[in-house]
Scaffold this motif. Structure first.
Motif, PDB file in Angstrom:
ATOM      1  N   ASN A   1      42.433  32.120  39.392  1.00 12.63           N
ATOM      2  CA  ASN A   1      42.585  32.808  38.304  1.00 12.63           C
ATOM      3  C   ASN A   1      41.434  33.066  37.492  1.00 12.63           C
ATOM      4  O   ASN A   1      41.549  33.891  36.652  1.00 12.63           O
TER       5      ASN A   1
ATOM      6  N   PHE B   1      36.340  26.325  31.551  1.00 11.13           N
ATOM      7  CA  PHE B   1      35.087  25.887  30.323  1.00 11.13           C
ATOM      8  C   PHE B   1      35.771  25.696  29.139  1.00 11.13           C
ATOM      9  O   PHE B   1      37.149  25.968  29.130  1.00 11.13           O
TER      10      PHE B   1
ATOM     11  N   THR C   1      41.897  26.345  31.621  1.00 12.68           N
ATOM     12  CA  THR C   1      41.721  25.544  30.362  1.00 12.68           C
ATOM     13  C   THR C   1      42.069  26.577  29.034  1.00 12.68           C
ATOM     14  O   THR C   1      41.961  26.269  27.860  1.00 12.68           O
ATOM     15  N   SER C   2      42.672  27.894  29.487  1.00 15.62           N
ATOM     16  CA  SER C   2      42.977  28.843  28.599  1.00 15.62           C
ATOM     17  C   SER C   2      43.823  29.623  29.042  1.00 15.62           C
ATOM     18  O   SER C   2      43.874  30.023  30.312  1.00 15.62           O
TER      19      SER C   2
ATOM     20  N   ASP D   1      31.818  25.498  37.935  1.00 17.44           N
ATOM     21  CA  ASP D   1      31.765  27.033  37.557  1.00 17.44           C
ATOM     22  C   ASP D   1      31.937  27.960  38.796  1.00 17.44           C
ATOM     23  O   ASP D   1      31.269  27.943  39.903  1.00 17.44           O
ATOM     24  N   MET D   2      32.773  28.943  38.706  1.00 17.17           N
ATOM     25  CA  MET D   2      33.223  29.431  39.726  1.00 17.17           C
ATOM     26  C   MET D   2      32.090  30.565  40.324  1.00 17.17           C
ATOM     27  O   MET D   2      32.379  31.172  41.218  1.00 17.17           O
TER      28      MET D   2
ATOM     29  N   THR E   1      45.307  37.233  25.659  1.00 14.56           N
ATOM     30  CA  THR E   1      44.470  35.948  25.863  1.00 14.56           C
ATOM     31  C   THR E   1      43.179  36.316  25.341  1.00 14.56           C
ATOM     32  O   THR E   1      42.783  37.348  24.806  1.00 14.56           O
TER      33      THR E   1
ATOM     34  N   LYS F   1      38.946  43.347  41.143  1.00 15.12           N
ATOM     35  CA  LYS F   1      40.448  43.293  41.527  1.00 15.12           C
ATOM     36  C   LYS F   1      40.956  43.918  42.596  1.00 15.12           C
ATOM     37  O   LYS F   1      42.146  43.433  43.178  1.00 15.12           O
TER      38      LYS F   1
ATOM     39  N   VAL G   1      47.771  40.807  28.761  1.00 12.71           N
ATOM     40  CA  VAL G   1      48.323  39.757  28.140  1.00 12.71           C
ATOM     41  C   VAL G   1      47.164  39.368  26.977  1.00 12.71           C
ATOM     42  O   VAL G   1      45.980  39.570  27.346  1.00 12.71           O
TER      43      VAL G   1
ATOM     44  N   TYR H   1      35.003  45.104  37.081  1.00 14.48           N
ATOM     45  CA  TYR H   1      36.352  44.473  37.044  1.00 14.48           C
ATOM     46  C   TYR H   1      37.359  45.146  38.003  1.00 14.48           C
ATOM     47  O   TYR H   1      38.274  44.536  39.022  1.00 14.48           O
TER      48      TYR H   1
ATOM     49  N   GLY I   1      49.717  43.094  33.613  1.00 14.02           N
ATOM     50  CA  GLY I   1      49.080  44.094  32.551  1.00 14.02           C
ATOM     51  C   GLY I   1      48.714  43.209  31.630  1.00 14.02           C
ATOM     52  O   GLY I   1      48.030  42.364  31.883  1.00 14.02           O
TER      53      GLY I   1
ATOM     54  N   VAL J   1      41.460  39.006  26.734  1.00 12.37           N
ATOM     55  CA  VAL J   1      41.568  40.714  26.078  1.00 12.37           C
ATOM     56  C   VAL J   1      40.910  40.842  24.759  1.00 12.37           C
ATOM     57  O   VAL J   1      40.286  41.737  24.398  1.00 12.37           O
TER      58      VAL J   1
ATOM     59  N   ILE K   1      46.015  32.563  30.875  1.00 12.16           N
ATOM     60  CA  ILE K   1      46.790  32.799  31.715  1.00 12.16           C
ATOM     61  C   ILE K   1      47.091  31.431  32.764  1.00 12.16           C
ATOM     62  O   ILE K   1      48.105  31.054  32.874  1.00 12.16           O
TER      63      ILE K   1
HETATM   64  P1  NAD Z   1      40.900  33.570  29.427  1.00 13.59           P
HETATM   65  O1  NAD Z   1      39.379  34.201  29.042  1.00 13.59           O
HETATM   66  O2  NAD Z   1      41.816  33.239  28.538  1.00 13.59           O
HETATM   67  O3  NAD Z   1      40.724  32.652  30.490  1.00 13.59           O
HETATM   68  C1  NAD Z   1      39.907  32.630  31.543  1.00 13.59           C
HETATM   69  C2  NAD Z   1      39.672  31.242  32.048  1.00 13.59           C
HETATM   70  O4  NAD Z   1      38.790  31.180  32.965  1.00 13.59           O
HETATM   71  C3  NAD Z   1      39.212  30.181  31.093  1.00 13.59           C
HETATM   72  O5  NAD Z   1      39.831  28.792  31.463  1.00 13.59           O
HETATM   73  C4  NAD Z   1      37.750  30.106  31.286  1.00 13.59           C
HETATM   74  O6  NAD Z   1      37.163  28.873  30.912  1.00 13.59           O
HETATM   75  C5  NAD Z   1      37.605  30.290  32.666  1.00 13.59           C
HETATM   76  N1  NAD Z   1      36.458  30.734  33.362  1.00 13.59           N
HETATM   77  C6  NAD Z   1      35.636  31.832  32.884  1.00 13.59           C
HETATM   78  N2  NAD Z   1      34.527  31.683  33.450  1.00 13.59           N
HETATM   79  C7  NAD Z   1      34.742  30.791  34.412  1.00 13.59           C
HETATM   80  C8  NAD Z   1      33.826  30.179  35.440  1.00 13.59           C
HETATM   81  N3  NAD Z   1      32.600  30.832  35.713  1.00 13.59           N
HETATM   82  N4  NAD Z   1      34.202  29.278  36.204  1.00 13.59           N
HETATM   83  C9  NAD Z   1      35.149  28.669  35.936  1.00 13.59           C
HETATM   84  N5  NAD Z   1      36.103  28.956  34.866  1.00 13.59           N
HETATM   85  C10 NAD Z   1      35.932  30.083  34.158  1.00 13.59           C
HETATM   86  O7  NAD Z   1      41.568  34.661  30.303  1.00 13.59           O
HETATM   87  P2  NAD Z   1      42.880  35.400  30.884  1.00 13.59           P
HETATM   88  O8  NAD Z   1      43.262  36.367  30.268  1.00 13.59           O
HETATM   89  O9  NAD Z   1      43.711  34.072  30.814  1.00 13.59           O
HETATM   90  O10 NAD Z   1      42.421  35.580  32.397  1.00 13.59           O
HETATM   91  C11 NAD Z   1      42.844  34.793  33.517  1.00 13.59           C
HETATM   92  C12 NAD Z   1      42.695  35.676  34.690  1.00 13.59           C
HETATM   93  O11 NAD Z   1      43.890  36.804  34.496  1.00 13.59           O
HETATM   94  C13 NAD Z   1      41.505  36.562  34.942  1.00 13.59           C
HETATM   95  O12 NAD Z   1      41.328  36.705  36.359  1.00 13.59           O
HETATM   96  C14 NAD Z   1      41.769  37.982  34.450  1.00 13.59           C
HETATM   97  O13 NAD Z   1      41.116  38.800  34.964  1.00 13.59           O
HETATM   98  C15 NAD Z   1      43.406  37.968  34.765  1.00 13.59           C
HETATM   99  N6  NAD Z   1      43.977  39.194  33.892  1.00 13.59           N
HETATM  100  C16 NAD Z   1      44.093  38.929  32.542  1.00 13.59           C
HETATM  101  C17 NAD Z   1      44.799  40.054  32.012  1.00 13.59           C
HETATM  102  C18 NAD Z   1      45.064  39.835  30.281  1.00 13.59           C
HETATM  103  O14 NAD Z   1      45.502  40.861  29.730  1.00 13.59           O
HETATM  104  N7  NAD Z   1      44.758  38.862  29.799  1.00 13.59           N
HETATM  105  C19 NAD Z   1      45.309  40.852  32.471  1.00 13.59           C
HETATM  106  C20 NAD Z   1      45.459  40.924  33.946  1.00 13.59           C
HETATM  107  C21 NAD Z   1      44.442  39.879  34.702  1.00 13.59           C
END
Ligand code: NAD
Length: 260
Positions: free
Chosen positions: A90, A36, A13-14, A63-64, A190, A159, A188, A155, A186, A193, A16
């Motif tokens: 993800n 969420f 929903t958000s 809820d994951m 979002t 990972k 992103v 974290y 790396g 971050v 990546i």
């Molecule tokens: P984000 O916060 O934008 O999105 C996270 C998503 O996960 C949202 O849709 C949120 O509703 C959902 N979520 C959170 N808790 C949840 C739960 N308990 N059950 C179901 N859904 C849940 O974050 P993002 O930056 O898009 O991160 C996505 C993935 O990428 C994560 O695993 C993160 O660790 C990884 N990641 C992000 C970055 C970065 O720089 N943003 C870098 C490396 C890895």
């Protein structure tokens, strides 16, 4: 049962996950969204993706951190689409804290969402993938699955765990047409971050601008954030038949961070 391959993307929903949903629907897959957020906004995302791409897009709010809700997501996807060919674990959260102050309940929650859910989702779809002799598991790990940073012990541990788990199921699925790979982004820009910037500033005693410049992008030689559409494009490639011999990998998309 639809002939079109179906993907579950957790946390879509958000950020990546949503970028990956754009890419996979754009490549013609049906997608089950998860995550969420505001119900109206999620419905607008779901309907918009379906309309733009002509694919079928569903949503389930599992809820994951809860194994039985992950099972409900899988059941719901099977009842809506009749099949699951691709999973993209993800969903993830970040908690930033020095290890001695790390709240144990937050450590547990992060592990459940970022690592244990990958196991639960995979174990529930693996028999179907094996039976069909085709499957794709594309986990969103992180550069923090390959290297560490201070104050992110849960974290980084989760990972690294994801990458090890993915290698293992890659071996178990190898003769069944199932590939499993980790993408290691790396930074992103979002909501995940953006939310950790104030905590990192506090932990390091610096300003939020300094966190962006001197902590986040300091790690990335390109000095640019990675785009969600770049992660989406790689996920779509890993789902394609061109990637059928790529399995067990951990692929950095990190502006050169882990090359250093
Ligand atoms: P984000 O916060 O934008 O999105 C996270 C998503 O996960 C949202 O849709 C949120 O509703 C959902 N979520 C959170 N808790 C949840 C739960 N308990 N059950 C179901 N859904 C849940 O974050 P993002 O930056 O898009 O991160 C996505 C993935 O990428 C994560 O695993 C993160 O660790 C990884 N990641 C992000 C970055 C970065 O720089 N943003 C870098 C490396 C890895």
């Amino acid at each position: 049962m639809t002939e079109t391959k179906t993907a579950i993307i957790t946390g879509s929903t958000s950020g990546i996950g949503l970028g990956i949903a754009e890419a996979l629907t754009g490549a013609g897959y049906n997608v089950m969204l998860n995550g969420f957020g505001d119900a109206g906004e999620i419905e607008a995302i779901r309907a918009g993706l379906a309309k733009r791409t002509g694919t079928e897009v569903g949503y389930h709010g599992a809820d994951m951190s809860e194994p039985e809700e992950i099972a409900a997501l899988v059941d719901h996807t099977r009842s809506e689409f009749g099949r699951i060919d691709i999973v993209v674990p993800n969903a993830g959260i970040q908690v930033v804290s020095p290890v001695e102050d790390f709240p144990p309940e937050k450590w547990d929650l992060l592990m459940r969402i970022n690592l244990f859910s990958v196991f639960h989702l995979t174990r529930l779809v693996f028999p179907e993938m094996k039976a069909r002799k085709w499957g794709r598991i594309v986990c969103i790990a992180s550069a923090h699955g390959l290297v560490a940073s201070p104050y992110k012990s849960a974290y980084v541990a989760a990972k690294h765990g994801v990458i090890g788990f993915v290698k293992t199921v890659a071996l178990e699925g190898a003769t069944f047409g199932i590939t499993a790979n980790s993408i290691c982004p790396g930074y992103v820009l979002t909501p995940l971050v953006e939310k950790q910037i104030p905590d990192t500033a506090k932990a390091r005693g610096i300003t939020e601008e300094e966190v962006k410049r001197d902590v986040l992008l300091a790690a990335q030689p390109t000095k640019e954030f990675v785009g969600v559409e770049q992660i989406g494009a790689l996920a779509a490639f890993l789902c394609s038949d061109a990637a059928s011999q790529m399995t067990g990998t951990a692929l950095p998309v990190d502006g050169g961070w882990t090359a250093q």
